[in-house]
Every structure is written in structure tokens, then in C-alpha cells.
Design an enzyme around this catalytic site. Structure first.
Site, mmCIF file in Angstrom:
data_model
loop_
_atom_site.group_PDB
_atom_site.id
_atom_site.type_symbol
_atom_site.label_atom_id
_atom_site.label_comp_id
_atom_site.label_asym_id
_atom_site.label_seq_id
_atom_site.Cartn_x
_atom_site.Cartn_y
_atom_site.Cartn_z
ATOM 1 N N ILE A 700 0.870 -1.186 0.000
ATOM 2 C CA ILE A 700 0.000 0.000 0.000
ATOM 3 C C ILE A 700 0.896 1.220 0.000
ATOM 4 O O ILE A 700 1.697 1.412 0.918
ATOM 5 C CB ILE A 700 -0.918 0.007 1.235
ATOM 6 N N HIS A 701 0.763 2.058 -1.028
ATOM 7 C CA HIS A 701 1.657 3.199 -1.201
ATOM 8 C C HIS A 701 0.904 4.502 -0.984
ATOM 9 O O HIS A 701 -0.236 4.642 -1.419
ATOM 10 C CB HIS A 701 2.258 3.168 -2.617
ATOM 11 N N PRO A 702 1.483 5.449 -0.270
ATOM 12 C CA PRO A 702 2.772 5.399 0.417
ATOM 13 C C PRO A 702 2.574 5.120 1.915
ATOM 14 O O PRO A 702 1.947 5.911 2.623
ATOM 15 C CB PRO A 702 3.328 6.793 0.192
ATOM 16 N N GLU A 706 4.803 -0.858 3.673
ATOM 17 C CA GLU A 706 5.087 -1.421 2.351
ATOM 18 C C GLU A 706 6.565 -1.739 2.157
ATOM 19 O O GLU A 706 6.933 -2.476 1.244
ATOM 20 C CB GLU A 706 4.616 -0.468 1.251
#
Length: 726
Positions: A700-702, A706
Site C-alpha cells: 500500500i503506497h505510500p 510497504e
């Protein structure tokens, strides 16, 4: 007519010959069986090398009584003299038959009550037994007992069964018998064991027992006069709860379970046992600290540990957020300051609501709560002393000790007179000012961290190493991050004297300290000196109760959970889980044990440190360095970029076992919200998380989490892990 007579005579002669041959064959078979049975008995007798344990020269029985090792129990770890049941039971006198009862299964004549079974025990399907030799009773008819002797032996066996709660007819070499003995031992149940291969009249006992039970294998288990069956049926009865019903505790006891300590682990165990229908009492009493601080139900976590610590940690984070906010465009002109009294009042109000909730939950589950200290005085008996010195005695079938840990003073001049502990800090009615925190446990570093975050001058005095028992690379990084916030560390020093220079709230104290590596002495001036809890870490073994893997102490009916148990992680969620699973094993027929290895935890320092599984040093010790691969990296949270905070402070690493499909056996992160991140990965590790699964996971960004989906650099490669941009 003549032909008819001749045919008739021929038929009679033929029949006679066949009968005669049948009789001769039958006699031959019986002789052969007799010889084989005689050889078997002689062989069995010859193999038995252990001395018989009958009393007064009686070699008829060899009975082992598995009982508590102490009589007058002053503490679970110090057993007293052994009980006398073995001697009383080894000599089995003839007893009259028990009263007649309606039989629920075919068996001997009226009076053989032990042959009754629970229908659902009889009806369950029996799974395959584990590998091993199953001891089988001799075939009926191999012993030559007279009718009178057989009846006397039957009465003796029935008397044994009638007179004891649990009787196991066993053979010393049988692995299935060993499993059953271990089960009852783990349940803290006293049982009496008759080893049939170690008695002279074992074949006779086997034969009569087979007639009583219609079972020809051992072990043969009787519980509360009911024949449960063999190994498989006993374990099925345990898992279904039927065994617990048969083991209904003696009504002579006041309670089925008494829990000493009303903290997280104790309350978890007590409430779970009550849900399972047991009579439960909780003894809880808090001895005030030298400064007079005391608290209510809930133990350390709720009152002077996790809850107030996390809330004060949050207060410190808000101060850091205020500093960062200017970089994000927030403008404010007034001077922002922190009010200690406002914070502590709000936190104590919340703690009070939690304590009231615990009391309400105990009432709803009919758990008796007694505000007294408990002391063991006899087997299954404790003395409860309240604050007024009044003494009351209670008995129980089982006890759980869950008293937790308290901070310890060093015994130096002036410590109890002028210093506080973490027990006092969270409800301190004034701001502590410049503070010396003595110790480097998680609790010590957490207290130092939030005090520094609130803008106070903080010094940490460390005897040896930071966060003993944790991954030491991570511990040093925690220390470095705290130094960046202004926390001062005095390494390899211990205080030897505390002097009061000025009274006040706070006052002024002078601390004299000595080096642990030489004779160097230093002095320092502080407003407050705080000794913090030694627990809260991974492992500590000072003043603990030794327990096995089912939390059982050396006294079979006494258990321990939480910080007081030796060698267990000193963490609230671990105590809660251990207490709940213990109650389910004791009273619910469950078998699950607490997993102490994959227990996630977080140290709530200003920059949080979360971990699960093995520290790197421990992993090397267990798996060897050449069998491990360590992936690691520094990372820069996006929120820190605009605020211009250091780009190479946060750190992540995983430890993988090469020869187990690169399974993740250690998880470590130093960064914002490490607790929230670690909890999710801990669940994945319970499911067998591997490096490949991490690589296959879409991040999952940002986010900070991650980073674990993109780990590429190994320690063994020696490549640079510093960050230079987003």
C-alpha cells in the site's frame, strides 16, 4: 431291516469316533494354551527388574500414587512432605461389594458399578492410535484362581475404583499409558496408577479387570467410578468436555479455581473459567508503594503500565506534531506549553472507568472478588488477609498465581525516602521536572521518551545494555533515536546514594553514581529520580515461579501466568492469552497452549520499535548463522520528508530460515506506528509467512509497512542501505 440296523450302527460308530477326536484335539489345544500362558507369565516375571512397592512385604500390588509433592505448602515452589495415600492404597484389603446399581452396559453381576459408562463416551468413533506397542491383557482363563480368590480380587479392585477419583491400570512400558498419565498431570489431577507388569499376580488382575470392563488393553481408566476406556477414548472425552464433567470438583472445596492477582492474566483466566461454569474467586490487593501510591482492580497494565504509558506517549507525539505542523503551513503565535496536571487527571479518570468495567464484568459472571492478600497454608487451602488484618481461609481444587511484578528499589541510601517508581509517575500530582530514569528496560525507555517529548530534561542511567533480551541492533537504534530527541544516556553506571538538597514538588536531589567498570564516581542534580519496572521485556528470571509449557508449577494444582511466570515474555497480551487458554485446558477440554515465541510486542519509545519472533542473536543461537538470511533497509516515512526529519533513522529487517523455504522467523521495525504494523505481520507469521509471500504481496503506497514488500538487500551482501529520496 438288517441293512437299516447296520447303517444305524455305522452312523453311531462314526459319530463316536468324531466326538473322541474332537475331545483329543480340544485337550491338546488347552494344554498348548496352558504352556504358552505359563511361559508368558514366567517371561513377564523375569523381565521385571524393578523392586515391588507393596507395603509390609505384601507383593500383591504395586501402586504409585501421583499426588502433590507437598503437604504444608508455604509456596508453590517449595513442596513439603509427601502424602501418605500410597502406603494406604498399596495394601488393598478385601471390601464388601458396592451397592447395586442399574447397569448401562453388559458386564458382571450386580454391584459392579464401575462398568457403567457415559453413552456418548461409548458411542464416539475411535481414531487410530499413535505408533507404538499397545499392551494387551492376557486372554481369560490363563490364571487358575479359585472362585473365592477371584471374588476377593474383584472386591479389592472395585474397592480401589470406588475409593479414588482417578485410577489408571497401566503397564510401565506402554506409550499409550504414558500419554494418559501426562494428560492427567497437565490437568493437575491426582491419580492412582497400578502398573500391571510389575506385580506378581498381574495376570489375575488383568483377567478380573477384563471381566469388569470388557476391555482387554491398557491403559484402562476409571474416573469418578466410571470406566472411561482406553487412551483414545480418554482423549476424546477430554476434547468433548465429558472428562471434565466426570472430574467435577469435590464439593468439599469452596471453589473450583482461585486466582491470586486481579491483573490482565488473572482476570482473563478467571472470567474464562466462569464462562465454562466453574466456581471462581479472585484475590486482589495492592500494597502501596513507599510513596503511598495504590490503585484498584486491573493490575499493572491498566493502572500503572500499558494504558497510562501509551496515553502519555500520545501526549508526547502531539508535541512533536505541533513542531512538524509549522512546516505544513500551520501558523500560531501564542506560546504552546504542556499542563502536567490536566494530562494526569484525564488519564486517571479513564483508568477509573476501566476499573469499574472490570468489577462489573466479574459480577456479571458471578466471580467472587475479595480484596485480600493470599498465602498458601495447606494443600488446596489459602489464607486471605485484608487491609485490616482480618484472616479468612478458602479452599479450591486449583489455583492460578497472577500477581505480576513491581518496580524494585536498589537498597541504596535515600532511594525509598526521596525517589519514586513508575508506579508513582503516572499519577504524580506535579510535573517531575529534570528527571533521572534508572534502568534500560522497555518501561524505563518509554518513560524517558514521553518525558522528553513533553519538553523535560531527561537522563537515563544504564547498568549494562539497553532492552536486555531484545534484538541488540534494534535496541541500539532505539537509543540513538532517543538521543536525537535530547535524551542523555549514562552508560555503565549505577547510583549508590541519593541526597535531598531541597524539599518541594518537585524538590532537588543529588545522585552519586559509580562506574560498573572501575572506581570512577560521578554526581548529578535532578528534580526527580525514578526507578522503573524491570519487567515489560522479553524475558526476566529474577524471583519467578518456574512453570512448564502448560503454566503448571511444581505443585500440580498450582499454575502461574503473566510476569510472575519464569522465562515467559512479560507482556500483557501474552498473559491474557495464557490465562484464557489455561482455563480452557483445565475446564473446557481444550488442548491449545500459548505460543510464547511468535508473541508480537512494541516498545513505545518516541520512535516505536515493534518486533515478533526471534531476535537476531537468538536466531543465530537456535538456527546457526549460515542457515539464516537477514534482509534489511533504512527507510524515510513520507510524513517526515516535508518536516525535514532525518531520512536514515527508521529501520526494517526480517530474519529468514534458508532451509525452511525462507520462512520469516524474526520481524523488526523501528518507525512511526510500529505497533499497528507489527500486529498485522504477526498474524501472517502465525500462518507461515515466507520471503516469497512478502515479495508476492502488493504494498500500500505510500506507507511505512510497504517497505517489507520490497526488501532486497541482505546483510551478507554488505550493500549500502541508506536512503536518498522517496
Amino acid at each position: 431291516m438288517r441293512r437299516g440296523r447296520r447303517r444305524s450302527r455305522g452312523r453311531r460308530r462314526s459319530r463316536g469316533r468324531r466326538r473322541s477326536r474332537g475331545r483329543r484335539r480340544s485337550r491338546g489345544r488347552r494344554r498348548s494354551r496352558g504352556r504358552r500362558g505359563s511361559r508368558g507369565r514366567r517371561g513377564s516375571r523375569g523381565r521385571s527388574e524393578r523392586p515391588l512397592q507393596g507395603v509390609g512385604g505384601n507383593r500383591a500390588t504395586c501402586l504409585t500414587s501421583v499426588r502433590s509433592p507437598g503437604a504444608g505448602v508455604s509456596s508453590p515452589g517449595r513442596p513439603g512432605p509427601a502424602g501418605s495415600d500410597t502406603a494406604a492404597l498399596a495394601q488393598l484389603p478385601p471390601q464388601p461389594p458396592p451397592p447395586s446399581r442399574a447397569q448401562t452396559s453388559p458386564g458382571p453381576a450386580s454391584g459392579a458399578a464401575p462398568n457403567r459408562r457415559l453413552g456418548s463416551v461409548r458411542g464416539v468413533s475411535v481414531p487410530q492410535s499413535p505408533p507404538g506397542h499397545r499392551a494387551r491383557l492376557s486372554a481369560p482363563g490363563t490364571s487358575r484362581l479359585s472362585s473365592a480368590a477371584r471374588e476377593e480380587l474383584r472386591r479389592r479392585l472395585l474397592g480401589l475404583i470406588e475409593g479414588h477419583r482417578v485410577v489408571i491400570f497401566s503397564k510401565s512400558y506402554c506409550p499409550h499409558s504414558a500419554r494418559v498419565k501426562e494428560l492427567f498431570s497437565s490437568l493437575g489431577v491426582d491419580c492412582n496408577i497400578l502398573e500391571l507388569d510389575q506385580v506378581d499376580d498381574g495376570a489375575s488382575v488383568q483377567e478380573v479387570l477384563s471381566e469388569i470392563t470388557n476391555q482387554r488393553t491398557v491403559p484402562s481408566i476409571f474416573v469418578s467410578k466410571v470406566h472411561v476406556g482406553g487412551c483414545d477414548r480418554t482423549f476424546q472425552a477430554h476434547q468433548s468436555g465429558l472428562l471434565q464433567k466426570l472430574l467435577e470438583e469435590d464439593p468439599a472445596y469452596d471453589y473450583d479455581l482461585i486466582v491470586i492477582g486481579g491483573g490482565s492474566g488473572g482476570l482473563s483466566c478467571a472470567q474464562e473459567a466462569a464462562v465454562l461454569g466453574r466456581r471462581v474467586m479472585v484475590l486482589d490487593d495492592v500494597v502501596p508503594s513507599p510513596q503511598g501510591t495504590s490503585w484498584g482492580l486491573g493490575g499493572t497494565c491498566v493502572n500503572v503500565g500499558c494504558i497510562p504509558k501509551k496515553l502519555m506517549h500520545q501526549a508526547a507525539l502531539l508535541g512533536q506534531a505541533l513542531t512538524d505542523s509549522r512546516k505544513f503551513g500551520w501558523e500560531y503565535n501564542q506560546q504552546v506549553k504542556h499542563n502536567w496536571e490536566t494530562m494526569t487527571e484525564a488519564i486517571q479518570n479513564h483508568i477509573g472507568s476501566l476499573t469499574r468495567g472490570y468489577r462489573r464484568a466479574l459480577r456479571e459472571k458471578a466471580v467472587a472478588l475479595v480484596n485480600s492478600c493470599g498465602e498458601f497454608v495447606e494443600h488446596h487451602k489459602i489464607k486471605a488477609t485484608n487491609g485490616k488484618g482480618q484472616e479468612t481461609y478458602y479452599t479450591a481444587a486449583k489455583f492460578v498465581i497472577a500477581t505480576g511484578e513491581r518496580p524494585r528499589y536498589l537498597g541504596i541510601q535515600g532511594d525509598k525516602e526521596y525517589c519514586i517508581t513508575s508506579d508513582d509517575l503516572f499519577s504524580l500530582p506535579y510535573c517531575p521536572g529534570a528527571t533521572l530514569v534508572v534502568g534500560a528496560s522497555p518501561a524505563a525507555l518509554e518513560c524517558a521518551g514521553f518525558l522528553a517529548g513533553l519538553g523535560l530534561e531527561v537522563t537515563v542511567m544504564v547498568r549494562s545494555q539497553l532492552l536486555r533480551g531484545f534484538d541488540q541492533e534494534m535496541a541500539e537504534k532505539v537509543g540513538s533515536s532517543m538521543q536525537q530527541l535530547g535524551v542523555r544516556f549514562l552508560r555503565k553506571f549505577v547510583p549508590v546514594e541519593v541526597q535531598q538538597l531541597e524539599k518541594g514538588s518537585p524538590g532537588k536531589l543529588k545522585v552519586v553514581a559509580q562506574s560498573t567498570e572501575g572506581t570512577e564516581m560521578i554526581e548529578g542534580l535532578y528534580n526527580t529520580v525514578s526507578f522503573c519496572r524491570v519487567s515489560g521485556g522479553r524475558m526476566n528470571t529474577t524471583g519467578k515461579i518456574p512453570v512448564n509449557d502448560v503454566e503448571q508449577s511444581s505443585v500440580p494444582y498450582v499454575y502461574a501466568v503473566g510476569d510472575v511466570a519464569e522465562g515467559k515474555p512479560e507482556l500483557t497480551p501474552v498473559a491474557v492469552q495464557a490465562g484464557k487458554l489455561l482455563a480452557r485446558r483445565l475446564f473446557g477440554g481444550r488442548l491449545e497452549k500459548c505460543d510464547y515465541i511468535n508473541a508480537p510486542t512494541v516498545v513505545f519509545t518516541p520512535l516505536e520499535y515493534g518486533c515478533c519472533g526471534y531476535a537476531e542473536e537468538k536466531a543465530v543461537e537456535v538456527y546457526r548463522k549460515e542457515n539464516l538470511e537477514v534482509y534489511h533497509t533504512l527507510f524515510w516515512p513520507l510524513e517526515w520528508t516535508v518536516a525535514r526529519r532525518d531520512s536514515n533513522t527508521c529501520y526494517a529487517k526480517i530474519i529468514c530460515s534458508k532451509f525452511d523455504n525462507d520462512r520469516v522467523i524474526g520481524f523488526h521495525i523501528l518507525g512511526p506506528k510500529a505497533g499497528e504494523i507489527t500486529q498485522g505481520f504477526a498474524a501472517a507469521m502465525k500462518c507461515g509467512l515466507t520471503k516469497q509471500l512478502l515479495d508476492d504481496t502488493i504494498g500500500i503506497h505510500p506507507t511505512c509497512a510497504e517497505v517489507f514488500t520490497t526488501l532486497e538487500i541482505t546483510k551478507s551482501s554488505g550493500l549500502d542501505i541508506t536512503q536518498k529520496g522517496c
